[in-house]
Design a protein around this motif. Sequence first.
Motif, short mmCIF file in Angstrom:
data_model
loop_
_atom_site.label_atom_id
_atom_site.label_comp_id
_atom_site.label_asym_id
_atom_site.label_seq_id
_atom_site.Cartn_x
_atom_site.Cartn_y
_atom_site.Cartn_z
N THR A 2 0.84 -1.20 0.00
CA THR A 2 0.00 0.00 0.00
C THR A 2 0.87 1.24 0.00
OG1 THR A 2 -1.45 -1.24 1.44
CG2 THR A 2 -1.94 1.10 1.17
N ALA A 23 -0.62 8.06 -5.03
CA ALA A 23 -0.29 6.72 -4.53
C ALA A 23 0.32 5.82 -5.60
CB ALA A 23 -1.54 6.07 -3.94
N ALA A 325 6.32 1.91 2.62
CA ALA A 325 5.54 0.69 2.37
C ALA A 325 6.29 -0.54 2.87
CB ALA A 325 5.23 0.57 0.88
#
Length: 358
Positions: A2, A23, A325
């Motif tokens: 993520t 993102a 991450a």
Amino acid sequence: MTLLRTLGIETSCDETAVAVLDADGRIESEAIASQASSHARYGGVVPELASREHLQALPWLMDRALAAAARPPELVAVTAGPGLVGALLVGVRYAAAFAWGRSLPLVAVDHLEAHLASPFLDSDGGPAASMPERVLALVASGGHSSWYLVDETGSRRLCRTRDDAAGESFDKVAQALGLPYPGGPVVDRIARTGDPGAVPLPRPRLADSRLDFSFSGLKSAAVRWIREHSLAAGGGVEPDRAVRDLLASFERAVVEQLLAPLDELVDEHRPLLLTASGGVAANTELRRRLQERADALGLGVRLPARRLTTDNAAMVARAGQLAHARGCWSDPRRLDARPREAWQPPGMRGLSTTGGGV
Ligand code: KG4
Ligand code: ZN
């Protein structure tokens, strides 16, 4: 994995830069202030001046980058080292205060890890590419010239210059001719019209290493040639043939020094991809020769857009986004500048992959 929308801040040398990535690693906004003209009259970066200019530029660059982003960031990434200590401190304290004030997570980024991430960014607004498993990566800038083996979990330095960095040698030779700082882009332009075989310059190898390389002997030979032949190129006039030939010959020698370990590194590490990053990766001859060698070796090559080769904040945001991450974070109350290259943040450069605040 993520990934979070990330604000990146870069102040390690003479570029103040802020960027926001979404993102997927798309560059949503960027704001950059170059100090090159302030340092030009001194022929190199003046650390105290750099810190002061970062302090002045950061607030308005932040406003500009944040206003141009689609949404606010969820993570703050900042270059913590290596670099000039005062310059780094400005960015680190600013980032830490911003993260603390907005209750956002903070991650410290190694400047070299950031350069290593830059070939995977899309300068036209597309998502960042993912990194294949084994990348053989050259970072060549004003402060560093090294080859690394990289994957998404970290990187390992395989060899390096033992003395000057490639960019530094471009800057010194340009200075000896009276050309402006930084010398690399000017030399690149002038060298295009010279004969790279005209001036015999050495490509010294080290007696105690198969892979490490050196630029100081080459740089000194070029500077000696300039003095012995009374060459000069300043003053805005087009340089004459002798200057163009010297610069083309010098540029070719620098590129050959940088690429000298390539065959052996490919043999040993069987990479899936070659990359180059750092300011010198903007160099036309280096880009051409690397592509040529990659074709001959049957390997892919990925080069950052020219504007992403020099110091920028998008690459810092991308490296921080990936590191976070993997479980890396920093305590905004304790994060400090780490000016020396030996610094390896947790989870980076192939050390541990989880936890650990700096
Ligand atoms: O990566 P960078 O912006 O800053 C450091 O981390 O050092 O690299 C700056 C260096 C300078 O030495 C500059 O002369 C060199 O990159 N450079 C070039 C070119 N563009 C910048 N060197 C050769 N050819 C270029 N086109
Ligand atoms: Zn750099």
